[in-house]
Scaffold this active site. Sequence first.
Site, mmCIF file in Angstrom:
data_model
loop_
_atom_site.group_PDB
_atom_site.id
_atom_site.type_symbol
_atom_site.label_atom_id
_atom_site.label_comp_id
_atom_site.label_asym_id
_atom_site.label_seq_id
_atom_site.Cartn_x
_atom_site.Cartn_y
_atom_site.Cartn_z
ATOM 1 N N GLU A 151 -5.740 0.512 5.459
ATOM 2 C CA GLU A 151 -5.942 1.035 6.815
ATOM 3 C C GLU A 151 -6.987 0.227 7.570
ATOM 4 O OE1 GLU A 151 -4.182 3.012 8.483
ATOM 5 O OE2 GLU A 151 -2.889 3.692 6.863
ATOM 6 N N ASP A 155 -2.397 6.803 16.331
ATOM 7 C CA ASP A 155 -2.763 5.429 16.682
ATOM 8 C C ASP A 155 -1.865 5.011 17.848
ATOM 9 O OD1 ASP A 155 -0.302 5.068 15.524
ATOM 10 O OD2 ASP A 155 -0.911 3.486 14.149
ATOM 11 N N TRP A 160 0.817 -1.219 0.000
ATOM 12 C CA TRP A 160 0.000 0.000 0.000
ATOM 13 C C TRP A 160 0.849 1.266 0.000
ATOM 14 C CZ3 TRP A 160 -0.702 -4.143 3.304
ATOM 15 C CH2 TRP A 160 -0.007 -4.088 4.501
ATOM 16 N N ARG A 161 2.168 1.104 0.063
ATOM 17 C CA ARG A 161 3.029 2.288 -0.034
ATOM 18 C C ARG A 161 3.424 2.562 -1.483
ATOM 19 N NH1 ARG A 161 6.650 1.557 5.323
ATOM 20 N NH2 ARG A 161 5.087 2.344 6.759
ATOM 21 N N TYR A 193 -8.723 8.397 13.265
ATOM 22 C CA TYR A 193 -7.409 7.920 12.831
ATOM 23 C C TYR A 193 -7.421 7.556 11.343
ATOM 24 C CZ TYR A 193 -3.910 4.711 11.441
ATOM 25 O OH TYR A 193 -2.946 4.119 10.690
#
Length: 369
Positions: free
Chosen positions: A40, A141, A27-28, A123
């Site tokens: 997330e 978080d 996901w980066r 968050y």
Amino acid sequence: MLTGPPLSRFRKNLLAWFAQFQRDLPWRRTSDPYRIWLSEIMLQQTRVAAAIPYYERFLERFPNVETLAAAPEEEVLRLWAGLGYYSRARNLQKTAKLVVANHNAIFPSDLSEVLALPGIGAYTAAAILSIAFQKKHAVLDGNVARVIARLNAVRGDLRANGNWPKLQKAAGHLLAGQSPGDWNQAMMELGATLCTPRSPQCLLCPVSEFCEARKQGLADVIPEKRRKRGTVEITLASLVLVDPQGNTLLLAPPKSAEKSAAADDVHTLVSRMWHFPTVAVPHGKALAAIRKFAEQSSILSRKFRGKFLPLKKVRHAVTYRAITLHPFRVEVEALPRIPSSKTFPLAGLSSLAISNLTRKVARAALASR
Ligand code: SF4
């Protein structure tokens, strides 16, 4: 609280460290809000290594918000099976439907609109908006809270005595406005890899010169351990009916989305999914209780004289609940036809969207053949 040149140096050090040492996570490699949102949600209760294969499988089947919105819920839950906390998957799909219906299938970039979506709290909204849209919202978080608490030598339970809002304020103060997405990820990465709950690696830390806990020798004792909620022991019994073809009977999840407050609510314990007929039982009375339940719910007639074969006990934990479940296998000529039930091949249940508890019961029943 850092200000002026020390704050600039702190930001520069952390961002440089992140650029060099960040883990390569799927996901980066994207700025697609759909993918970032999915990651997330998956990471809310799941470790990174465990989430990666689910993330990749999920995206293969649902590459965008439209495909997720259009899928049968059963299929979404099946791809989620094993990750637990199924309300996350249900909320994902509810949100996908709302994004398609109300936002032209484009993920909103406004904080109040994002917060209005199911399953997205402060968050998650801050993470999506900063990483996908470069909006200046600081995430807080557990990892980030621990880092900030150590940097400032904050004592006490971080979630008590108004500490959390103070930490949120500090997170906003530290945020590097030029690159909020990288900043938030860098703070989380520091907490996940170096500033870990136990044995923080201060010698490798890029911001150790700014850390009060390290200076005061308190890095190992901050944050203070939270007092754990006491474990509630729950005893259940389940009925595994098996017909001559090897089919079994499962009951449907309830239609209402309302949650019961009772700790032993069976539907909550089976994650509101298809499940074996199951009932909470007094300790030591499993057989009598499951017989009575089977008769009262017309699963078995009062005249039924077949054998209730006790299977290996199943143990399972759901948050603070420790469950002991007594499964009973009962061979029948034909499975009953009762409302809100379906028959499935017992050996094929693993391909269904069922909770881990139900999966364990099925395994115990298969092992008894
Ligand atoms: Fe955490 Fe140690 Fe770095 Fe302080 S110096 S932020 S305790 S890793």
